[in-house]
Structure formats: C-alpha cells, structure tokens
Motif scaffolding. Structure first.
Motif, PDB file in Angstrom:
ATOM      1  N   LEU A 140      33.351 -13.643  78.684  1.00 20.45           N
ATOM      2  CA  LEU A 140      33.340 -12.192  78.491  1.00 20.45           C
ATOM      3  C   LEU A 140      34.297 -11.501  79.454  1.00 20.45           C
ATOM      4  O   LEU A 140      35.013 -10.573  79.104  1.00 20.45           O
ATOM      5  N   LYS A 141      34.304 -11.992  80.696  1.00 18.36           N
ATOM      6  CA  LYS A 141      35.093 -11.317  81.724  1.00 18.36           C
ATOM      7  C   LYS A 141      36.595 -11.520  81.510  1.00 18.36           C
ATOM      8  O   LYS A 141      37.370 -10.590  81.700  1.00 18.36           O
ATOM      9  N   TYR A 142      36.991 -12.733  81.140  1.00 14.61           N
ATOM     10  CA  TYR A 142      38.423 -13.037  81.193  1.00 14.61           C
ATOM     11  C   TYR A 142      39.107 -13.189  79.845  1.00 14.61           C
ATOM     12  O   TYR A 142      40.330 -13.238  79.794  1.00 14.61           O
ATOM     13  N   ARG A 143      38.346 -13.318  78.763  1.00 14.92           N
ATOM     14  CA  ARG A 143      39.018 -13.571  77.500  1.00 14.92           C
ATOM     15  C   ARG A 143      39.757 -12.349  76.981  1.00 14.92           C
ATOM     16  O   ARG A 143      39.228 -11.241  77.051  1.00 14.92           O
ATOM     17  N   PRO A 144      40.957 -12.564  76.478  1.00 15.42           N
ATOM     18  CA  PRO A 144      41.708 -11.435  75.939  1.00 15.42           C
ATOM     19  C   PRO A 144      41.035 -10.861  74.701  1.00 15.42           C
ATOM     20  O   PRO A 144      40.236 -11.537  74.053  1.00 15.42           O
ATOM     21  N   ARG A 145      41.354  -9.623  74.404  1.00 18.37           N
ATOM     22  CA  ARG A 145      40.831  -8.962  73.200  1.00 18.37           C
ATOM     23  C   ARG A 145      41.978  -8.703  72.246  1.00 18.37           C
ATOM     24  O   ARG A 145      43.075  -8.349  72.691  1.00 18.37           O
ATOM     25  N   LEU A 146      41.700  -8.816  70.973  1.00 25.18           N
ATOM     26  CA  LEU A 146      42.737  -8.490  69.985  1.00 25.18           C
ATOM     27  C   LEU A 146      42.999  -6.986  70.044  1.00 25.18           C
ATOM     28  O   LEU A 146      42.064  -6.203  70.244  1.00 25.18           O
ATOM     29  N   PRO A 147      44.257  -6.567  69.872  1.00 24.25           N
ATOM     30  CA  PRO A 147      44.537  -5.130  69.927  1.00 24.25           C
ATOM     31  C   PRO A 147      43.842  -4.369  68.793  1.00 24.25           C
ATOM     32  O   PRO A 147      43.640  -4.912  67.699  1.00 24.25           O
ATOM     33  N   GLN A 148      43.520  -3.100  69.063  1.00 25.58           N
ATOM     34  CA  GLN A 148      42.846  -2.239  68.080  1.00 25.58           C
ATOM     35  C   GLN A 148      43.628  -2.206  66.760  1.00 25.58           C
ATOM     36  O   GLN A 148      43.044  -2.139  65.678  1.00 25.58           O
ATOM     37  N   LYS A 149      44.963  -2.294  66.861  1.00 27.49           N
ATOM     38  CA  LYS A 149      45.809  -2.222  65.648  1.00 27.49           C
ATOM     39  C   LYS A 149      45.474  -3.325  64.650  1.00 27.49           C
ATOM     40  O   LYS A 149      45.651  -3.148  63.444  1.00 27.49           O
ATOM     41  N   VAL A 150      45.031  -4.466  65.152  1.00 32.68           N
ATOM     42  CA  VAL A 150      44.676  -5.570  64.254  1.00 32.68           C
ATOM     43  C   VAL A 150      43.466  -5.170  63.401  1.00 32.68           C
ATOM     44  O   VAL A 150      43.439  -5.396  62.192  1.00 32.68           O
ATOM     45  N   GLY A 174      30.908 -10.271  71.575  1.00 33.85           N
ATOM     46  CA  GLY A 174      31.026  -9.048  70.783  1.00 33.85           C
ATOM     47  C   GLY A 174      32.349  -8.316  70.895  1.00 33.85           C
ATOM     48  O   GLY A 174      32.481  -7.211  70.363  1.00 33.85           O
ATOM     49  N   GLN A 175      33.354  -8.949  71.537  1.00 35.67           N
ATOM     50  CA  GLN A 175      34.617  -8.206  71.698  1.00 35.67           C
ATOM     51  C   GLN A 175      35.365  -8.012  70.389  1.00 35.67           C
ATOM     52  O   GLN A 175      36.223  -7.135  70.303  1.00 35.67           O
ATOM     53  N   SER A 176      35.029  -8.826  69.360  1.00 40.28           N
ATOM     54  CA  SER A 176      35.653  -8.613  68.050  1.00 40.28           C
ATOM     55  C   SER A 176      34.707  -7.859  67.105  1.00 40.28           C
ATOM     56  O   SER A 176      35.078  -7.567  65.968  1.00 40.28           O
ATOM     57  N   LEU A 203      49.911 -10.460  71.110  1.00 39.39           N
ATOM     58  CA  LEU A 203      48.987 -10.048  72.185  1.00 39.39           C
ATOM     59  C   LEU A 203      49.769 -10.071  73.496  1.00 39.39           C
ATOM     60  O   LEU A 203      50.317 -11.109  73.871  1.00 39.39           O
ATOM     61  N   VAL A 204      49.852  -8.947  74.156  1.00 35.36           N
ATOM     62  CA  VAL A 204      50.581  -8.862  75.425  1.00 35.36           C
ATOM     63  C   VAL A 204      49.639  -8.261  76.454  1.00 35.36           C
ATOM     64  O   VAL A 204      49.040  -7.207  76.217  1.00 35.36           O
TER      65      VAL A 204
END
Ligand SMILES: C[S@@+](CC[C@H](N)C(=O)[O-])C[C@H]1O[C@@H](n2cnc3c(N)ncnc32)[C@H](O)[C@@H]1O
Length: 278
Positions: free
Chosen positions: A18-28, A55-57, A207-208
């Motif tokens: 949860l702490k470190y995983r990247p999130r997909l951008p809102q645009k996706v 739940g990040q997606s 993803l940047v």
C-alpha cells in the motif's frame, strides 16, 4: 479451475504494498469510463474491481458509479483496503476470487482488473466476467510493465549506471525468486487479449513518478521476489542495504537520501472489451 496463488497474503506485504506501490494515473480510469460510455449510457449502477489489493485501483472509479465493489482473494489485502481513510462512501470490499466473482449475473456495468490478471486463471476469469456483465458492459484489464529508473536531472551517465544496478538486481539476485508469471510484466501483457469481438489494446499511457531514494528502495521491497528471497534466506543481510549504498554512490556525494529524488518510468497497457448485446 486452479487454486488461487496467494503471494500477497501476509499483512506485512499488504502494508508495504500500500505504501510503496505506484498508482495508475487518473487519466487511465477516465479512458476506461469513456470507452464504457461509447455504447452504454448512465446510470452506471455497479463497477467491480477484481484483484483490488488495498483499493488503489478501486477508489478512482467511485465518482462514475453508484456503487463500486473491490474484490480480492487475500483477506490481508481486503483488511488493508477497508482501513483506508480515503474510501468514498459508495465503495465496498469483499473477499473473493476473480474466477467466481461474488456478485449476481447481469449486474455489472464495468469490471476492472489492474496489475492482477496475470495471477488468475484467465479463461475462468473471462467466463465469469461474461456472467456478471450487463449487455454492452465492459471489461478493462490494465497493467504497468517494468520501471526504468533515471535521474531527475537527465544525467545520462548516471542514468546508465542506475539502470545497470536496477537490472542486475532484478535479473541477478532476484532472478530466481520471481514467479514464472512475472514474464507478463516483462512483456507488458503481450499474451493477453479480451475475448470479445472488437476488443482493443491501448499503449498510449505511461507511468512516471519522481520519488525519494527511500521510496524507491521501499518500492523494491514490495516486489514479490523480495518477499520470496527474505522467506528463503531469513538470516541473510537485507540485500537492499548494499543496493542503496551503491545507488547513493552513483547519485553522488551531494545526495541527501531523504530528499534526493529519482524518476521511474513504466509503460502502461489498457485492454478494453465490451460484452455484445444479446
Ligand atoms: C499486484 S496486486 C494489484 C493491486 C491493485 N489492483 C493495483 O492496481 O495495484 C494483485 C492482487 O491480486 C490479488 N489476486 C491474486 N490472485 C487472485 C484471484 N485469483 N482472485 C482475486 N484476486 C487475486 C492479490 O491478492 C493481490 O492483491
């Protein structure tokens, strides 16, 4: 149907994840909802995010649907998801499998699956998605491929050394600890497609992220290979200590570990398909 793979079960992994995983951008997520709207009009009663992790997606879908359900096979991930303080009121989480999604037939406008489908029995998942989707409802499968690190200042010499360090760790020390399914991330889901006529693959997103050195190290510690390594070598010193030392050496003497940032870039794939009308 094969038994689900439980690499994400430990509570410790759920919190690191949860702490470190990247999130997909809102645009996706906007792209996915636009695709749904091409053939289906509101109200969109229900979306289900399968393999939701913490739940990040799932949360980004909330503004577009009356209700969103996150489903994950791991109790620890569901617990972590429920505990989040930014859960919108129309989001709920359930333990369950992607191959037997815990919702009724013909009830869902959108099923999403982000960074997870490579762990599923894909044929069984698609069959069950077809069961739960409403006519013209959509399936969106997303993933990001491997990250490539670089300096934020565009120092090509340092970039090359950082990338060597990263790949040597990824393929060298970690090489034996990746599950065979990791190839799907290496090849950015080249082997997956959605079995509905006219389904598409969108590779236009990237993803940047610019993150501090400790967050980069934290991200590597969330790799499933890292967890497997630590389980098999409980007495070994944490290899990330040496990794971080070398990274700081490359970045230079002026590096302030807590403040210095690195940029990570990864390709994103979005697979989109629509259930045909009856
Ligand atoms: C890499 S995480 C992805 C989390 C989140 N969707 C994201 O975008 O980062 C993969 C998740 O898939 C879940 N998972 C693996 N196999 C599953 C299955 N057969 N059914 C449901 N969830 C599964 C794991 O427990 C884990 O939480």
């Amino acid at each position: 149907m094969a038994a689900p793979i439980k690499l994400f079960e430990e509570a410790a992994h759920a919190s690191v994840y949860l702490k470190y995983r990247p999130r997909l951008p809102q645009k996706v997520f906007e792209r996915i909802v636009e695709y749904l709207k091409e053939k289906k009009s509101k109200p969109f009663k229900l979306a289900v995010d399968v393999g939701c992790g913490p739940g990040q997606s799932t949360r980004p879908l909330a503004p577009h649907f009356e209700k969103v359900i996150g489903v994950d096979v791991s109790d620890a991930q569901i617990e972590a998801a429920v505990k989040q303080t930014d859960n919108p009121p129309n989001v709920e989480y359930r333990t369950g499998q992607g191959e037997t999604i815990p919702v009724p037939d013909n009830s869902v406008s959108l099923v999403t699956c982000c960074q997870a489908v490579h762990w599923f029995d894909y044929a069984a998942f698609c069959k069950d998605v077809d069961r739960v989707l409403l006519p013209s409802g959509c399936l969106a499968v997303c993933a990001y491929g491997n990250f490539v690190p670089e300096t934020c200042e565009g120092d090509l010499t340092k970039d090359k050394k950082m990338q060597q360090l990263h790949w040597n760790f990824y393929k060298g020390l970690m090489g034996a600890y990746w599950d065979d399914r990791r190839r799907h991330i290496d090849n950015v889901y080249a082997e997956f497609s959605i079995p509905y006529e006219g389904s598409i693959r969108d590779d236009s997103f990237q993803l940047v992220q610019e993150i501090t050195v400790p967050s980069y190290i934290g991200y590597i510690s969330s790799w499933s290979s890292m967890r497997a390594f630590l389980r098999k070598n409980p007495d070994s010193p944490n290899p990330l200590i040496g990794f971080q030392e070398r990274l700081i050496e490359i970045l230079g003497a002026e590096t302030q570990t807590e403040q210095t940032k690195v940029r990570l870039k990864a390709p994103i794939v979005v697979l989109l398909g629509r259930k045909p009308p009856p």
